[in-house]
Design an enzyme around this catalytic site. Structure first.
Site, mmCIF file in Angstrom:
data_model
loop_
_atom_site.group_PDB
_atom_site.id
_atom_site.type_symbol
_atom_site.label_atom_id
_atom_site.label_comp_id
_atom_site.label_asym_id
_atom_site.label_seq_id
_atom_site.Cartn_x
_atom_site.Cartn_y
_atom_site.Cartn_z
ATOM 1 N N LYS A 146 0.726 -1.247 0.089
ATOM 2 C CA LYS A 146 -0.116 -0.184 -0.104
ATOM 3 C C LYS A 146 0.916 1.275 0.126
ATOM 4 O O LYS A 146 1.917 1.281 0.556
ATOM 5 C CB LYS A 146 -0.858 -0.018 1.292
ATOM 6 C CG LYS A 146 -2.011 1.154 1.296
ATOM 7 C CD LYS A 146 -2.989 1.134 2.684
ATOM 8 C CE LYS A 146 -3.823 2.031 2.485
ATOM 9 N NZ LYS A 146 -4.807 1.809 3.657
ATOM 10 N N SER B 287 -9.927 2.326 2.947
ATOM 11 C CA SER B 287 -8.869 3.176 2.224
ATOM 12 C C SER B 287 -7.964 2.084 1.239
ATOM 13 O O SER B 287 -7.214 2.535 0.412
ATOM 14 C CB SER B 287 -7.990 4.009 2.935
ATOM 15 O OG SER B 287 -7.136 3.438 3.886
ATOM 16 N N SER C 88 -10.636 0.117 7.159
ATOM 17 C CA SER C 88 -10.014 0.457 5.617
ATOM 18 C C SER C 88 -9.137 -1.059 5.413
ATOM 19 O O SER C 88 -8.872 -0.913 4.390
ATOM 20 C CB SER C 88 -9.093 1.469 5.810
ATOM 21 O OG SER C 88 -9.682 2.669 5.669
#
Length: 493
Positions: A78, A156, A180
Site C-alpha cells: 500500500k 482506504s 480500511s
C-alpha cells in the site's frame, strides 16, 4: 495446474520448497498479470526490477534451505508504507516526488523474510475514504462486475483489495483506521485482518490518526493471513505504541476446533434498514459456528450507537495534527508563489493545492473540534465515549465471550461515483460495523462468506480479545471452511 499468480501464500510456499516453481517464475507471472490489468488502476508505482532482484535473492535462499515462509512470495505494498528509494505518496499530490531514504518496519520485516515487492498500491488519499475515490492517482476499480458499472473496491486499502482479488499479487499490505482493511476485503471477497492496536509497528507508515491506525495483511485465505501477520508483527523500539510482546505462531493456532467457545451476537448491530441479505448472511454465519461446536450468545454493546460520531471527531482531530507537517518546506509539493508572498502564503497555497477535498474537509473538522471553546464539547466528549465503547467490549469478554460475530459492511460494493458527491455522512456510514474495533483497539477480521443476489461478495466480521489474534484467526478459519467461499471475479479487464 493453477496459474502461478492465482496461488495462495501457503500453496506457493509449498511449491517453492518442493522445487515445483521458483520465486522468479512466481514474480514474472504476477508482473504479467499486473501488465494486463491497467483498467483496475490497482498498482500505481511499478517496481519490476526491484521485484526481479528480490526474487533472485529469494531463490538463492530457498536453494540454501531454511528459508522463511514468505521467502519468494510476491506482494503488493500500500502506498502508505515508506519504501526506500520508491515513491511513497499516500495517494496525495502534496507528497509528489517523495522517495524515502528509509524502510518502514513492516516492509523491512517482509523483505527481510524474503518477500518480493511488485510495486505500490492505490488507496484513498492519506487513507481518508471508504471507496478509493479520493486518490490522486484516480479511482481503483473492483475486479467484481455484474453490470456495466464500475464498482468500488472499498477504501482506504482499495488498491490492495483489488490486486489480491484479481490475482495480481499473492497478498498485500493494508492499514485500518476505521475499517480500511476489513471493508475492502468484504467488498472484494478476500480476507483482511486488523490486529490489536500495538501488535504491528506503525514506524514508517504515513500517519492518519495515530491512536487508531494499524497495519495488517490482506490475503486470499485465513491461513495466508496468519502466515503474513506472523512476519509483520512484533516489538519495535522506534514505535512507542508497539507492544513488547512475543509473536506466537499464528498458523499453528489454526486447529479448526472451537468447541465450547462462546460467540457473541451484539443486538446493537442490528441496524434499522439492514438489507435482508446481510441479515441472512449474519444468521447463517452464526449457525455455521454453532454447528462447529460454539455456543451462540446474545450480548449488548450499548454504546455502539455513539461510535461513528465519536470516531469522526477523534480521527479528524488526530489527522489535523498529523497533517500539519505537510507545508512545502522540506519535501513534496510546493506551490508557486507570487511576488510579495511570504511563508504564510506558501503554507496556505501549498496545502490548498496539495490536499484533496476530503482531506481538507477532515483537517477543517479536526481543527474545529480541537479549537478553544470546542475542545471540551467535542474532542474530550468523544474521548469519554471511546472509553465507554472499550468498556462495553471488556465487559463482554469478562463474561466469557471468546469472539464477536457481526456483518463487515452494511451492503455489497456500490458503483464508483454513486456516493462520492452525495452527503459525505452517507459515505461515512460504510464504517458503521468497523469503527468500534479501532476505537477499542481490538483485533478484527473480515471473512468472505457469500454472494448477494447480484453475485457480489459479502463478508462477516469477527472481533477478538486483545492480543489473541491466534484465537481470532482460528474462529475465522472455521467460518471460512464452513462457508466454502471459492467464487472469483470473472475477468473483464
Amino acid at each position: 495446474m493453477t496459474a502461478l499468480n492465482q496461488l495462495t501464500i501457503a500453496g506457493a510456499r509449498d511449491a517453492l520448497r518442493m522445487g515445483e516453481t521458483t520465486a522468479l517464475a512466481l514474480t514474472e507471472a504476477c508482473l504479467a498479470a499486473i501488465e494486463g490489468a491497467g483498467a483496475l488502476n490497482a498498482f500505481v508505482h511499478h517496481t519490476p526490477e526491484i521485484a526481479r532482484d528480490q526474487a533472485k535473492a529469494a531463490d538463492a535462499r530457498l536453494a540454501a534451505g531454511e528459508a522463511p515462509a514468505l521467502c519468494g512470495i510476491p506482494l503488493g505494498i500500500k502506498d502508505l508504507f515508506c519504501t526506500k528509494g520508491v515513491p511513497s505518496q499516500a495517494a496525495s499530490n502534496i507528497l509528489e516526488g517523495f522517495r524515502p531514504e528509509y524502510e518502514s518496519t513492516v516492509t523491512a520485516r517482509l523483505f527481510g523474510a524474503g518477500a518480493v515487492m511488485l510495486g505500490k498500491l492505490n488507496m484513498d488519499e492519506f487513507a481518508m475514504g471508504s471507496s478509493n475515490e479520493t486518490s490522486c492517482y484516480g479511482n481503483a476499480v473492483n475486479p467484481w462486475k455484474v453490470d456495466d458499472r464500475q464498482l468500488t473496491p472499498g477504501g482506504s486499502s482499495g488498491g490492495s483489495a483489488a490486486a489480491v482479488a484479481a490475482d495480481l499479487c499473492l497478498a498485500a499490505t493494508g492499514t485500518d483506521t476505521g475499517g480500511s482493511i476489513r471493508q475492502p476485503a468484504a467488498f472484494t471477497g478476500i480476507v483482511g485482518i486488523k490486529p490489536t492496536y500495538g501488535r504491528v509497528s506503525r514506524w514508517g507508515i504515513v500517519a492518519f490518526a495515530s491512536s487508531l491506525d494499524q497495519a495488517g495483511p490482506m490475503t486470499k485465505t485465513v491461513r495466508d493471513a496468519a502466515i503474513m501477520l506472523g512476519t509483520m508483527a512484533g516489538p519495535d523500539t522506534r514505535d512507542s505504541t508497539c507492544a513488547d510482546l512475543p509473536v506466537p505462531d499464528f498458523e499453528a493456532a489454526l486447529t479448526g476446533d472451537i468447541r465450547g467457545r462462546k460467540i457473541g451476537i451484539p443486538r446493537e448491530y442490528r441496524m434499522e434498514g439492514m438489507p435482508a441479505e446481510i441479515e441472512k448472511l449474519w444468521s447463517d454465519g452464526a449457525a455455521m459456528l454453532k454447528d462447529a461446536g460454539a455456543e451462540i450468545v446474545d450480548i449488548s454493546l450499548p454504546h455502539t450507537k455513539y461510535a461513528l460520531p465519536a470516531y469522526y471527531v477523534v480521527a479528524p482531530a488526530e489527522a489535523s495534527s498529523n497533517l500539519a507537517r505537510y507545508d512545502g518546506v522540506r519535501y513534496g509539493h510546493r506551490a508557486r508563489l507570487g511576488q510579495g508572498d511570504g511563508i504564510t502564503e506558501m503554507y496556505e497555497k501549498t496545502r490548498a493545492e496539495g490536499f484533496g477535498k476530503e482531506v481538507q474537509r477532515r483537517v477543517m473538522v479536526g481543527t474545529y473540534v480541537l479549537s478553544a471553546g470546542f475542545y471540551d464539547a467535542y474532542y474530550n466528549r468523544a474521548r469519554k465515549v471511546r472509553a465507554l465503547i472499550k468498556r462495553d467490549f471488556e465487559l463482554a469478554f469478562a463474561d466469557g465471550i471468546d469472539a464477536i460475530l457481526t456483518p463487515a459492511t452494511p451492503s455489497s460494493a456500490f458503483g464508483l461515483g454513486e456516493m462520492a458527491d452525495a452527503d459525505p455522512v452517507a459515505m461515512y456510514l460504510n464504517d458503521v460495523f468497523t469503527v468500534t474495533v479501532n476505537l477499542a483497539g481490538l483485533p478484527g477480521i473480515a471473512v468472505p462468506t457469500g454472494l448477494d443476489g447480484r453475485g457480489l461478495p459479502l463478508g462477516l466480521q469477527l472481533i477478538g480479545r486483545p492480543w489473541e489474534e491466534g484465537e481470532l484467526l482460528n474462529h475465522a478459519y472455521v467460518l471460512e471452511r464452513a462457508a466454502g467461499f471459492v467464487s472469483k471475479p470473472a475477468k473483464w479487464w
